[in-house]
Design an enzyme around this catalytic site. Structure first.
Site, PDB file in Angstrom:
ATOM      1  N   GLU A   1       0.852  -1.198   0.000  1.00  0.00           N
ATOM      2  CA  GLU A   1       0.000   0.000   0.000  1.00  0.00           C
ATOM      3  C   GLU A   1       0.888   1.248   0.000  1.00  0.00           C
ATOM      4  O   GLU A   1       1.920   1.285   0.660  1.00  0.00           O
ATOM      5  CB  GLU A   1      -0.876  -0.002   1.269  1.00  0.00           C
TER       6      GLU A   1
ATOM      7  N   CYS B   1      -5.584  -3.046   2.536  1.00  0.00           N
ATOM      8  CA  CYS B   1      -5.327  -2.946   3.976  1.00  0.00           C
ATOM      9  C   CYS B   1      -6.585  -3.022   4.850  1.00  0.00           C
ATOM     10  O   CYS B   1      -7.085  -4.107   5.087  1.00  0.00           O
ATOM     11  CB  CYS B   1      -4.512  -1.693   4.264  1.00  0.00           C
TER      12      CYS B   1
ATOM     13  N   LYS C   1      -9.664   1.917  -2.440  1.00  0.00           N
ATOM     14  CA  LYS C   1      -9.922   1.431  -1.070  1.00  0.00           C
ATOM     15  C   LYS C   1     -11.353   1.773  -0.666  1.00  0.00           C
ATOM     16  O   LYS C   1     -11.775   2.935  -0.732  1.00  0.00           O
ATOM     17  CB  LYS C   1      -8.924   2.068  -0.112  1.00  0.00           C
TER      18      LYS C   1
HETATM   19  N1  LIG Z   1      -3.447   1.364   6.041  1.00  0.00           N
HETATM   20  C1  LIG Z   1      -4.423   0.807   6.719  1.00  0.00           C
HETATM   21  O1  LIG Z   1      -5.541   0.665   6.262  1.00  0.00           O
HETATM   22  C2  LIG Z   1      -4.034   0.311   8.075  1.00  0.00           C
HETATM   23  C3  LIG Z   1      -5.013  -0.692   8.657  1.00  0.00           C
HETATM   24  C4  LIG Z   1      -4.589  -1.104  10.014  1.00  0.00           C
HETATM   25  O2  LIG Z   1      -3.469  -0.890  10.448  1.00  0.00           O
HETATM   26  C5  LIG Z   1      -5.570  -1.781  10.848  1.00  0.00           C
HETATM   27  O3  LIG Z   1      -5.274  -2.026  12.019  1.00  0.00           O
HETATM   28  O4  LIG Z   1      -6.663  -2.106  10.375  1.00  0.00           O
END
Ligand SMILES: NC(=O)CCC(=O)C(=O)O
Length: 303
Positions: free
Chosen positions: A67, A178, A137
């Site tokens: 990411e 993510c 996203k």
């Molecule tokens: N970049 C993100 O979306 C981080 C997501 C993350 O760390 C989580 O705990 O969920």
């Protein structure tokens, strides 16, 4: 066995697997490129291109970037680093890298500008350098853990509104970024669409990473009886957002096939989708779901 020894063994195993055939009717070899992301965009992109070529030399069919691999993960900087997709410098470099190496690339994510909105967007390139999928996203990372991590993507980013897949040969792959991995419903929809594998370019952090990163990755794999790959940037301890690292690939049984440390490193691993077919036959949850019960639950009206 010490944790360090175990990781070393996994790395050796993944290197040994490099000697196997790189691509067959039952699978292919994948690279997870756990890069160090700097504040210099052109350095980040050049590094990604170099590492894709290394993946090619190691027999990989697909390379996955993390990411936000061309930009610091920082809401104050997303707009400044943003580019149009396709057409921006990063897309041009990824397209060229895919074509010159004749590989598929899941281009992690980059800040995308479109109609004055900024998105956190993953691009996918085929071996001819064509853009074959794009995922914005869907679930923005807005969390606040006092004494831990506080991040509010929605200060700077707009959310995507679509689920996105691509085809690699006969295998169908679903995309998330993510925080999307926390939402089991999204992965379930990908399963319903027939996905064999889920890929989440990611950047978990040192607060949530230790307990949730591999747990969520393994859950999505077992829930959906699919391979799941999560690719993180390497950890940079003095940056404003400290990434967890630990890129990994989990098989449909929930077994971690390969896992990075927090350091800058690449992983290469062979995926055999024949195993997934076996598991789906042996534990046929897909045909056993009680949607007659689930569909009666009105999730929208539950608090
Ligand atoms: N970049 C993100 O979306 C981080 C997501 C993350 O760390 C989580 O705990 O969920």
């Amino acid at each position: 066995m010490f944790a360090g020894q175990k990781l070393l063994q996994q790395t050796i195993t993944s290197l040994a697997q490099v000697r196997m055939a790189s691509s067959s009717s039952s699978g292919f070899r994948v690279a997870l490129l756990q890069l160090t992301v700097t504040t210099d965009k052109s350095t980040n992109v050049a590094n990604a291109v170099k590492r894709v070529h290394q993946a090619k030399l190691n027999g990989c069919t697909l390379a996955i970037l993390p990411e936000c691999f061309n930009s610091p993960y920082n809401t104050a900087l997303f707009r400044e680093y943003s580019e149009v997709i396709p057409g921006g410098d990063t897309c041009e470099a990824l397209s060229q890298a895919a074509k010159s190496n004749e590989m598929y690339i899941v281009g992690g994510s980059i800040p995308e500008i479109c109609d004055d909105k900024v998105y956190n967007t993953c691009t996918v390139w085929d071996p001819n350098g064509n853009l074959i999928a794009k995922h914005r996203k869907v679930h923005l990372f807005d969390i606040n853990i006092p004494g831990g991590v506080c991040f509010k993507e929605s200060d700077a980013l707009a959310a995507g509104n679509t689920l996105n897949t691509f085809q690699l040969g006969k295998f169908k792959i679903g995309l998330g970024i993510c925080y999307d991995i926390r939402f089991a419903e999204m992965a379930t929809l990908y399963r319903k669409q027939g996905c064999d594998m889920l890929i989440y370019p990611s950047a978990f952090n040192v607060t949530t990473g230790p307990l949730h990163w591999s747990l969520l990755t393994r859950c999505r794999a077992v829930d959906n009886q699919a391979f799941v790959a999560v690719a993180s940037p390497a950890r940079v301890t003095d940056s404003n957002y400290v990434a967890w690292g630990h890129s990994m690939v989990v098989d449909p049984w929930g077994k971690i096939l390969v896992e990075a440390t927090e350091k800058d490193m690449d992983l290469f691993v062979d995926l055999d989708f024949g195993d997934r077919e076996n598991m789906r036959k042996q534990i046929p949850t897909e045909n056993q779901r009680r949607i007659d019960l689930y569909d009666t639950i009105d999730l929208k009206n539950k608090v």
